[in-house]
Structure formats: structure tokens, C-alpha cells
Design an enzyme around this catalytic site. Structure first.
Site, mmCIF file in Angstrom:
data_model
loop_
_atom_site.group_PDB
_atom_site.id
_atom_site.type_symbol
_atom_site.label_atom_id
_atom_site.label_comp_id
_atom_site.label_asym_id
_atom_site.label_seq_id
_atom_site.Cartn_x
_atom_site.Cartn_y
_atom_site.Cartn_z
ATOM 1 C CB SER A 79 60.063 24.908 100.264
ATOM 2 O OG SER A 79 59.027 25.078 99.328
ATOM 3 C CG PHE A 136 48.676 25.260 103.300
ATOM 4 C CD1 PHE A 136 47.752 25.740 102.394
ATOM 5 C CD2 PHE A 136 49.838 25.993 103.516
ATOM 6 C CE1 PHE A 136 47.974 26.923 101.714
ATOM 7 C CE2 PHE A 136 50.070 27.180 102.841
ATOM 8 C CZ PHE A 136 49.130 27.658 101.936
ATOM 9 C CB SER A 151 45.033 17.392 103.672
ATOM 10 O OG SER A 151 45.755 18.133 102.734
ATOM 11 N N GLY A 191 54.754 9.242 99.592
ATOM 12 C CA GLY A 191 53.694 10.212 99.335
ATOM 13 C C GLY A 191 53.820 10.805 97.941
ATOM 14 N NE ARG A 192 58.649 14.680 97.880
ATOM 15 C CZ ARG A 192 59.706 14.979 98.604
ATOM 16 N NH1 ARG A 192 60.803 14.248 98.502
ATOM 17 N NH2 ARG A 192 59.693 16.020 99.411
ATOM 18 C CD GLN A 225 47.914 13.945 59.922
ATOM 19 O OE1 GLN A 225 48.347 14.926 59.307
ATOM 20 N NE2 GLN A 225 48.239 12.720 59.610
ATOM 21 C CG LEU A 251 41.714 18.167 72.424
ATOM 22 C CD1 LEU A 251 42.432 16.832 72.623
ATOM 23 C CD2 LEU A 251 41.739 18.556 70.939
ATOM 24 C CD GLU A 259 52.408 14.306 99.702
ATOM 25 O OE1 GLU A 259 53.401 13.905 100.321
ATOM 26 O OE2 GLU A 259 51.247 14.074 100.063
ATOM 27 N NE ARG A 300 70.181 18.976 98.731
ATOM 28 C CZ ARG A 300 68.969 18.969 99.292
ATOM 29 N NH1 ARG A 300 68.415 17.822 99.654
ATOM 30 N NH2 ARG A 300 68.299 20.078 99.470
HETATM 31 C C1 LIG Z 1 45.624 22.087 99.241
HETATM 32 C C2 LIG Z 1 46.867 21.905 100.044
HETATM 33 C C3 LIG Z 1 46.950 20.858 100.948
HETATM 34 C C4 LIG Z 1 48.095 20.698 101.727
HETATM 35 N N1 LIG Z 1 48.135 19.686 102.653
HETATM 36 C C5 LIG Z 1 49.172 19.620 103.528
HETATM 37 C C6 LIG Z 1 49.152 18.685 104.608
HETATM 38 O O1 LIG Z 1 48.229 17.882 104.750
HETATM 39 N N2 LIG Z 1 50.183 18.693 105.483
HETATM 40 C C7 LIG Z 1 51.235 19.550 105.371
HETATM 41 O O2 LIG Z 1 52.143 19.482 106.199
HETATM 42 N N3 LIG Z 1 51.280 20.455 104.357
HETATM 43 C C8 LIG Z 1 50.280 20.525 103.444
HETATM 44 N N4 LIG Z 1 50.287 21.445 102.424
HETATM 45 C C9 LIG Z 1 51.386 22.404 102.356
HETATM 46 C C10 LIG Z 1 52.336 22.173 101.198
HETATM 47 O O3 LIG Z 1 53.115 21.043 101.443
HETATM 48 C C11 LIG Z 1 53.158 23.468 101.038
HETATM 49 O O4 LIG Z 1 52.285 24.461 100.526
HETATM 50 C C12 LIG Z 1 54.345 23.265 100.130
HETATM 51 O O5 LIG Z 1 55.320 22.456 100.747
HETATM 52 C C13 LIG Z 1 54.994 24.591 99.738
HETATM 53 O O6 LIG Z 1 55.269 25.397 100.856
HETATM 54 P P1 LIG Z 1 54.794 26.930 100.872
HETATM 55 O O7 LIG Z 1 53.389 26.976 100.447
HETATM 56 O O8 LIG Z 1 55.180 27.497 102.167
HETATM 57 O O9 LIG Z 1 55.663 27.606 99.709
HETATM 58 P P2 LIG Z 1 57.138 28.206 99.860
HETATM 59 O O10 LIG Z 1 58.026 27.218 100.495
HETATM 60 O O11 LIG Z 1 57.049 29.552 100.476
HETATM 61 O O12 LIG Z 1 57.548 28.357 98.329
HETATM 62 C C14 LIG Z 1 57.168 29.464 97.499
HETATM 63 C C15 LIG Z 1 57.806 29.255 96.135
HETATM 64 O O13 LIG Z 1 59.245 29.275 96.257
HETATM 65 C C16 LIG Z 1 59.789 28.090 95.723
HETATM 66 N N5 LIG Z 1 60.972 27.704 96.505
HETATM 67 C C17 LIG Z 1 61.091 27.629 97.859
HETATM 68 N N6 LIG Z 1 62.324 27.220 98.196
HETATM 69 C C18 LIG Z 1 63.013 27.036 97.045
HETATM 70 C C19 LIG Z 1 64.358 26.634 96.717
HETATM 71 N N7 LIG Z 1 65.227 26.273 97.653
HETATM 72 N N8 LIG Z 1 64.720 26.578 95.400
HETATM 73 C C20 LIG Z 1 63.827 26.892 94.445
HETATM 74 N N9 LIG Z 1 62.543 27.272 94.680
HETATM 75 C C21 LIG Z 1 62.149 27.344 95.960
HETATM 76 C C22 LIG Z 1 58.679 27.058 95.856
HETATM 77 O O14 LIG Z 1 58.869 25.976 94.970
HETATM 78 C C23 LIG Z 1 57.457 27.885 95.521
HETATM 79 O O15 LIG Z 1 57.332 28.020 94.129
HETATM 80 C C24 LIG Z 1 49.179 21.592 101.586
HETATM 81 C C25 LIG Z 1 49.097 22.629 100.652
HETATM 82 C C26 LIG Z 1 47.969 22.792 99.888
HETATM 83 C C27 LIG Z 1 47.903 23.934 98.914
#
Ligand SMILES: Cc1cc2nc3c(=O)[nH]c(=O)nc-3n(C[C@H](O)[C@H](O)[C@H](O)COP(=O)(O)OP(=O)(O)OC[C@H]3O[C@@H](n4cnc5c(N)ncnc54)[C@H](O)[C@@H]3O)c2cc1C
Length: 380
Positions: free
Chosen positions: A131, A155, A157, A240-241, A277, A336, A362, A374
């Protein structure tokens, strides 16, 4: 205000849906079991113009709008959201190169990307930063010949599968302004990959770490300007989103359509279960939820196409809303189907697993709320 699709848009949707049903749906489970998508699918996808959906026509792309592109992803996901989402990532990379790359880089790589002779991956996340992507640590030191990269992307893809990687790396100091984007070709010296990740869903797509150990990249492979890479990476994410939301929508629509049919056939207490229903109300709720999601998604896509100042906020809101609606609907559809929903043969449990990650990547749905909040606070 016109909410109807144009004739051209309907044709785009139908073409993508028909291709998906013909070339993807029959193989979705086999590809999931194999953990990979056959590479020879992609040139066929490229022939339809789907390898450069919103790459400009001048660069050989289809030059479609973001709204048009969501139709393609919605339609393809009716066959398999994992395959459709993989295509979204490729398109995100191709668009970054088209928008920000030098004429030389575009001339060198875009034709093959658009035809999908080459498949592209997007490398932002690292083991220690998801994140908080601007905290990334992969370092690119400038040399006379170009750049030398050291670090790890997590991670990814298409990691170990794709032909090239669009990588966000640190060329300067801390924070977003120290990040640049580089185009790293498979086979580059010092490029290697971790083992394939064992995942809940999206199992047809290989996911792996991408590792750089003194990885050599030519100076000409810099995308745009040094220090602007984070900006480019974020610009790619708005679209992307939308795409990932469209993937949730198409898959959930398929589950609902299938559930309607199943409920007309399945009998309990002397009648088909669609006569209860309580269950009809659930069907109605799902229809309301999906129609609302579709309208919201298309509005956000329209905002992005118009360059509206609040487009990023709308893309974030749509991503949160649509991906959660999609997951809720497929989960209800599984319920269901009773016990049969839990069996792989019925196809619903795969959708539950595939869609779950749409709330995580994403930008997680928590981060979508951060973006929305924000904007709210800044504009009060
Ligand atoms: C199957 C898969 C494919 C992927 N493909 C790609 C790819 O092709 N390229 C790529 O670059 N990445 C890819 N990702 C990575 C993905 O984008 C990240 O997993 C995602 O951005 C979350 O980061 P993290 O896993 O480090 O979680 P973290 O950032 O560690 O977050 C952990 C938890 O804390 C929460 N959190 C963190 N910061 C805050 C905040 N400020 N406020 C509130 N909540 C917060 C998060 O929402 C989450 O619930 C992929 C992930 C998966 C699982």
C-alpha cells in the site's frame, strides 16, 4: 445524459464475450489446474485489438476509451476473471509506455506489445512495501551504459512468464520523486524469479517475485523522465482499477445468470427453489447490486475519459463498490447452489476465489477509502 451503449460499444462487448466463450471459458479450469495460460492465446487476443485497447492509434493501438475498455473486461470475465485481469495488467503497461515512453522506446516495443507477441508485467509492489508503494527500495544506479538494478519485486502477476517487466525503481532519494520507471526485458543479465506463489484464486496466472542482482538495463529503456516513474505508475492505476472492477462485474453477472437457471431446475419441498419468495428477494437484491455497480463503474470510466478533476476519486469509489458487490454476489450464488456450489464442477467456487483478490490489489479497498476521504477533506 445518455446511459445506453452505442451500436459500436455493443459490438465491442459482443465480440469480447463471444471470444471469451469460444476460446477461454472451455479451458478456464484446465488452465487453472495447470497454473498457467497458454502463451499462444495472446496473439489471438492481440488480433482483436485487445493488446493495446487504449494505446493510441498512432502507436498501432485500438485507441478505445476507458469506458469501451471496461466493456471488454466485463465481457471477457464472463469466461474467466483471472485471464481477463491478466490482460488488464498488460494493457496498463502498454498504455504507460505509449503515454510516457520516448519515441525510440515506443518504436522498439509497442508493436509487439499491441499484437501480444510480447506480454508485459507491472512491477511496483515489494516484500516490504505494498500500500505504501512510494517506500519501494529496489535501487537503480546509473552507469555509463544505463542502469544497474538491485532489489526484489513481490506478487508480480506474470513473474517468470512475461516477456518484459515495467518496473518502478529508485533512482533518486526517498519518496515518490525518487522513483523512475524502467522497461526490463526477460533474459536481462541479473534478472531472476522466485518460485510460483500458491494462491487462493487467480490460479491460472503465474505469480512470482522478480529479483534483480546487478541487473543490467540500457539507458534507452527508461520510460519517460527520471523521477517521474511514480506519477506514471499511479496514472496507470486509475484505469487498472476500472478494469479490475469490470472483471468483478462480468464474473458476478455470469454467476447470477447461472444461478437463475439452476434455481429453475433444482427442486425442494415439491417445487423449484426459485418459487421461494425469500430466495426471489435475494435474486432481486443481487440484480439491484449489479445494476448499481455497472452504472457506477461506467460513470467513473466516463469521468476518466473526460479528464474530470474528480476522476481519481470516482475510480477509487467504483473499485471499492464494484469489487465488493461482485464478491457478495458470487458468494450468494454459491449459497443458492447449496452443496453443489461448493463443487468445482459448477464453476461458482472458482469465481468466489478469483474475485476475492480484487479487493486487495490495484490498491486495497482500504486505500480506496483513503483516497475518497482525502478528497472529501480537501474540498470541504
Ligand atoms: C494475486 C496477486 C497479484 C498481484 N499482482 C501484482 C502485480 O502484478 N504487480 C504489483 O506491483 N503488485 C501486485 N500485487 C500486490 C498488491 O498490489 C498488494 O498486495 C497490495 O497493494 C497490498 O499491499 P500489501 O500486500 O503489502 O499489504 P499492506 O500494504 O501491508 O496492507 C496490509 C493491510 O493494511 C491495510 N492498510 C495499509 N495501509 C493502510 C492505510 N494507510 N489505511 C488503512 N489501511 C491500510 C491494507 O488495506 C491491508 O488490509 C498482487 C497481489 C496479489 C495478491
Amino acid at each position: 445524459m445518455d446511459f445506453a451503449l452505442s451500436e459500436e460499444q455493443s459490438a465491442i462487448f459482443d465480440m469480447a464475450r463471444d471470444f471469451g466463450q469460444d476460446r477461454i471459458a472451455p479451458h478456464a479450469r484446465t488452465w487453472e489446474a495447470a497454473g498457467t495460460i497458454p502463451k499462444d492465446l495472446w496473439p489471438e487476443v492481440g488480433e482483436l485489438g485487445f493488446g493495446g485497447l487504449y494505446v493510441s492509434e498512432a502507436s498501432g493501438g485500438a485507441g478505445l476509451s476507458r469506458l469501451d475498455a471496461t466493456l471488454v473486461f466485463e465481457a471477457l470475465s464472463m469466461a474467466c476473471p483471472s485471464v481477463a485481469a491478466f490482460l488488464s495488467i498488460h494493457n496498463m503497461c502498454a498504455k504507460m509506455i505509449d503515454s510516457f515512453g520516448s519515441d525510440d522506446l515506443k518504436a522498439r516495443v509497442l508493436a509487439d506489445a499491441v499484437s501480444m507477441k510480447t506480454v508485459l508485467s507491472y512491477c511496483l509492489t515489494e516484500p516490504g512495501s505494498g500500500s505504501d508503494a512510494a517506500a519501494l527500495k529496489t535501487r537503480a544506479e546509473k552507469t555509463n551504459a544505463g542502469y544497474v538494478l538491485n532489489g526484489t519485486k513481490a506478487f508480480i502477476s506474470g513473474g517468470s512468464y512475461s516477456d518484459a517487466y515495467v518496473c518502478m525503481v529508485r533512482t533518486g532519494g526517498d519518496g515518490p520523486k525518487g522513483v523512475s520507471a524502467l522497461y526490463v526485458e526477460d533474459g536481462a543479465a541479473g534478472l531472476s524469479f522466485g518460485g510460483l506463489e500458491d494462491k487462493m484464486g487467480w490460479r491460472a496466472q503465474p505469480t512470482a517475485q522478480v529479483q534483480f542482482d546487478d541487473c543490467q538495463v540500457a539507458a534507452e529503456n527508461l520510460i519517460g523522465i527520471e523521477g517521474d516513474g511514480f506519477k506514471y505508475a499511479m496514472a496507470g492505476l486509475d484505469g487498472g482499477r476500472l478494469n479490475i472492477s469490470a472483471c468483478s462485474l462480468g464474473a458476478a453477472q455470469t454467476a447470477l445468470t447461472q444461478t437463475l437457471q439452476y434455481m429453475s431446475e433444482r427442486k425442494a419441498f415439491g417445487q423449484s427453489i426459485d418459487q421461494f419468495q425469500a430466495l426471489q428477494f435475494r435474486l432481486a437484491d443481487m440484480e439491484i447490486e449489479l445494476q448499481a455497480a455497472r452504472t457506477f463503474l461506467r460513470q467513473a470510466a466516463w469521468k476518466l475519459d473526460q479528464g474530470a478533476p474528480d476522476a481519481t476519486k470516482f475510480c477509487a469509489m467504483a473499485k471499492k463498490f464494484v469489487t465488493e458487490a461482485g464478491s457478495k454476489v458470487v458468494d450468494q450464488c454459491l449459497q443458492l447452489h447449496g452443496g453443489y456450489g461448493y463443487l468445482a464442477d459448477y464453476g461458482i467456487e472458482k469465481l468466489v476465489r478469483d474475485l476475492r483478490v480484487h479487493q486487495i490489489l490495484e490498491g486495497t479497498n482500504e486505500i480506496m477509502r483513503v483516497i475518497v476521504a482525502r478528497h472529501l477533506l480537501a474540498n470541504r
